[in-house]
Design a protein around this motif. Structure first.
Motif: not given
Length: 464
Positions: A207, A248, A251-252, A257-259, A265-268
């Motif tokens: 990540f 994990s 969800r990605v 999206r992940f942090r 903030r999260e990124s994509s």
């Protein structure tokens, strides 16, 4: 109008099915043996083949590859009068269009025909598949050719692909080829080796992290998932993911999206997902060792690469290809090889698959030195010992009449003795492999169907 061939030893059934096929507006022919059916297939012109499993001259599943490779590459519908889940699985994995159990209604028997013909018409309308870039991928054996068809299908879509196969079968080569032939070929191909991810750094590696996120984080770092943005993320040996990491990744994959560690903030990341494994993920999911919902995400498309022992026709082309590459790498002139050298390579079972073959060729080149021709004695000693043991048979004594029956001398009949030895071997095989039938197939060198037949013949329980 399509041309249909029925290969079945039941004459009445052939006539009934042929009549139904003709009523549907197609031409039908039939053969009552595998040899006769293959000869008709080689003559060409058939779109669909109905193939019975139990034939007088063999098992239809063992002839499937040759029939599929006949001119026109016909679709094959397997038929059998005995329900056999393992045979059904083998048929589908080998590229059969469908698997029909007899007896079934004529409507149920001919429905796969309609679907197969529709598929062929749509494929023809779409035109021939474009030329693929297949760097390092060599092979034309029917079992392997079916995988190349799936590779082309995968390259033309954005679907997630799960590539299965034993160690050394070329899973990463296939993943790279899918990427290079896809619309994302201009993006990065990012490999995540799930078997070596260090637990204490895994989140940072995948990540990324911000500066100061943890002790030693002197600068921000992009993770592998971010690096795959616009390209392909390849999860190699995905069966080795820990339960926490499976959660994990799920969800990605769902949200893209992940942090990163330390980020507010999260990124994509817009990536294409490919994965590979040499493990049975379905069995792992059934045992709770792999998340079933993650498995569903991974296997939108599945490519099951055959082991090298099932690609006998590809040995020669693989040897020539890799020998040329190795000679070029080491600055040597072109090497020849004796017929015995090739015969030895063809006879070996190759439990390490193509990777083992390349290693054997590399060792042979080193042993040969400047000699222009490779011989059997240049091969690795371990391989030559295995071949020698496999080919060594006790010399048979000249036949003579025993002075008294073998039973009277305390010896069992030879057939009974062999069955006892087979039973002892298979019992030990099942114990050592702990019920893993895929491993038992690899260790024994038997085909899956032959192993299952022996277990059934000797009354031993299969441990799937």
């Amino acid at each position: 109008m399509a041309h249909v061939l029925i290969i079945d030893d039941d004459q009445m059934f052939c006539e009934m099915l042929a009549h139904k096929v003709e009523l549907l507006g197609h031409q039908a022919a039939f053969a009552h043996s595998l040899a006769q059916g293959l000869a008709l297939c080689q003559a060409g012109g058939y779109d669909v083949i109905y193939l019975d499993v139990r034939m007088p001259d063999g098992n239809g599943l063992e002839w499937l590859g040759r029939i599929q490779a006949s001119p026109g590459r016909p679709e094959v519908i397997i038929m059998t009068g005995a329900g056999d889940p393992d045979g059904a699985e083998l048929a589908i994995k080998s590229g059969a269009w469908d698997y029909v159990k007899k007896p079934s209604s004529m409507q149920a028997t001919t429905l796969p025909l309609a679907r197969a013909l529709q598929y062929r018409q749509e494929k023809a309308a779409a035109g021939q598949r474009r030329a693929l870039r297949l760097e390092g991928i060599v092979g034309a054996d029917p079992a392997f050719a079916a995988c190349l068809d799936k590779l082309a299908q995968a390259a033309g879509s954005e679907a997630a692909v799960l590539i299965c196969g034993e160690t050394g079968t070329g899973k990463e080569l296939f993943a790279r080829a899918i990427h290079e032939n896809s619309a994302r070929h201009g993006g990065s191909f990012v490999v995540v080796d799930c078997s070596v991810l260090p637990q204490n750094l895994v989140e940072s590696i995948l990540f990324g992290h911000e500066k100061g996120a943890f002790t030693g984080a002197s600068e921000a770092r992009r993770g592998l998932i971010a690096q795959a943005n616009g390209g392909t993320l390849f999860l190699d040996e995905v069966g080795e993911l820990s339960p926490a990491l499976q959660r994990s990744f799920l969800r990605v994959l769902q949200e893209r999206r992940f942090r990163p560690l330390g980020a507010a903030r999260e990124s994509s990341s817009d990536f294409r997902l490919l994965a590979a494994t040499n493990r049975d993920l379905e069995a792992m999911a059934a045992g709770g060792a792999f998340r079933e919902d993650l498995l569903f995400r991974l296997r939108t498309l599945v490519i099951d690469l055959p082991p090298l022992r099932r690609r006998g026709k590809d040995i020669a082309s693989l040897v020539s290809h890799h020998l040329e590459l190795l000679c070029r790498r080491y600055g040597q002139g072109a090497k020849g090889f004796s017929p015995e050298f090739m015969a030895a390579l063809t006879a070996h079972a190759w439990p390490g698959n193509v990777r083992e073959l390349v290693s054997a060729l590399e060792q042979a080149l080193a042993a040969a030195g400047p000699a222009p021709t490779l011989h059997v004695h240049h091969l690795p000693q371990k391989l030559r010992i295995a071949l020698a043991r496999a080919s060594a048979h006790p010399l048979e004594a000249a036949p003579r009449q025993p002075e008294e029956p073998a039973q009277a001398m305390g010896l069992p009949p030879l057939k009974q003795y062999r069955q006892a030895m087979d039973r002892q071997y298979l019992q030990e095989l099942l114990r050592v492999c702990q019920g893993d039938m895929g491993r038992a197939v690899a260790v024994s060198g038997l085909s899956r169907s032959r192993l299952y037949a022996l277990l059934k013949q000797l009354g031993l329980a299969r441990q799937d």
